[in-house]
Write an enzyme that holds these catalytic residues in place. Structure first.
Site: not given
Ligand code: AMP
Length: 223
Positions: A13, A88, A124, A157, A168
């Site tokens: 996203k 969310r 990432r 992160r 998550r």
């Protein structure tokens, strides 16, 4: 138009939102980026959010709703905006509708299998300054450790670790998936296949957006 980019963490996203922002000029609003900035700057809000984020839990609706309300009141959002990572929860859906009801809207889900998204999150890198996202396999920065866009330092992160990723994903299934059903019932749900290179997913998204924007510009309501 209000465009909601929807999908589990790691579905792309953020990356696709940046590209769509450039192409269509709708500002991308990422609640994750707004929260990470508040954490980095050590604001009271950031201090409240940090522990929850690091554990992979959701920050309260009250906090994220106020961040979004403040952001969409800016003049650059008058034509429309892209939401990344919001809403969310059903509480956030209600708040969004109270803030800015009546605007034509569209929710596009980036659909991707669990294995791919876990691998993407584990490799990432994120820019500390502007939030741009890189990936050691699919999207390497030109200079190691530096953001192509702003030159900021890249970091992993703290919530991109296997345990927190699992949490998550669970939160996504338990809390967030019902948001999709709400928009599906409204008839403004679209889906794209999130597999493959960034450019391929982008072209699937633009095909949908061109069609829907064409309809709203021609004055036709969305179905
Ligand atoms: P993201 O960058 O979208 O993956 O978000 C990172 C983390 O920020 C999430 O795991 C949550 O802790 C928090 N967060 C981001 N957006 C929201 C939201 N809309 N509601 C609650 N928490 C959020």
């Amino acid at each position: 138009m209000r465009i909601i980019l929807f999908g589990p963490p790691g579905s792309g996203k953020g990356t696709q939102g940046d590209l769509l922002e450039k192409k269509y000029g709708f500002p991308k609003i990422s609640t994750g980026n707004l929260l990470r900035r508040a954490v980095r700057d050590g604001t009271p809000l950031g201090r409240r959010a940090a522990a929850l984020m690091n554990r992979g839990q959701l920050v309260s609706d009250e906090i994220v709703d106020s961040l979004v309300a403040e952001r969409i009141a800016q003049p650059d959002c008058r034509r429309g905006y892209l939401l990344d990572g919001y809403p969310r929860t059903m509480g956030q859906v209600e708040s969004l509708e109270a803030m800015d009801g009546g605007r034509p809207e569209l929710l596009v889900e980036i659909d991707i299998d669990l294995e791919t998204l876990t691998a993407r999150m584990e490799s990432r890198l994120t820019c500390r300054e502007c939030g741009a996202v890189y990936n050691l396999e699919l999207r390497r920065p030109r200079e190691e450790g530096r953001c192509d866009v702003c030159g900021g330092a890249l970091y992993r992160r703290p919530d991109d670790t296997p345990e927190v990723i699992a949490r998550r994903l669970r939160v996504y299934r338990e809390e967030t998936e019902r948001v999709r059903e709400h928009y599906r019932a409204k008839g403004v749900y679209r889906r794209v296949d999130g597999a493959g290179p960034v450019a391929a997913v982008f072209s699937r998204l633009t095909e949908i957006l061109d069609r829907e924007l064409g309809k709203t510009e021609a004055g036709q309501a969305l179905p």
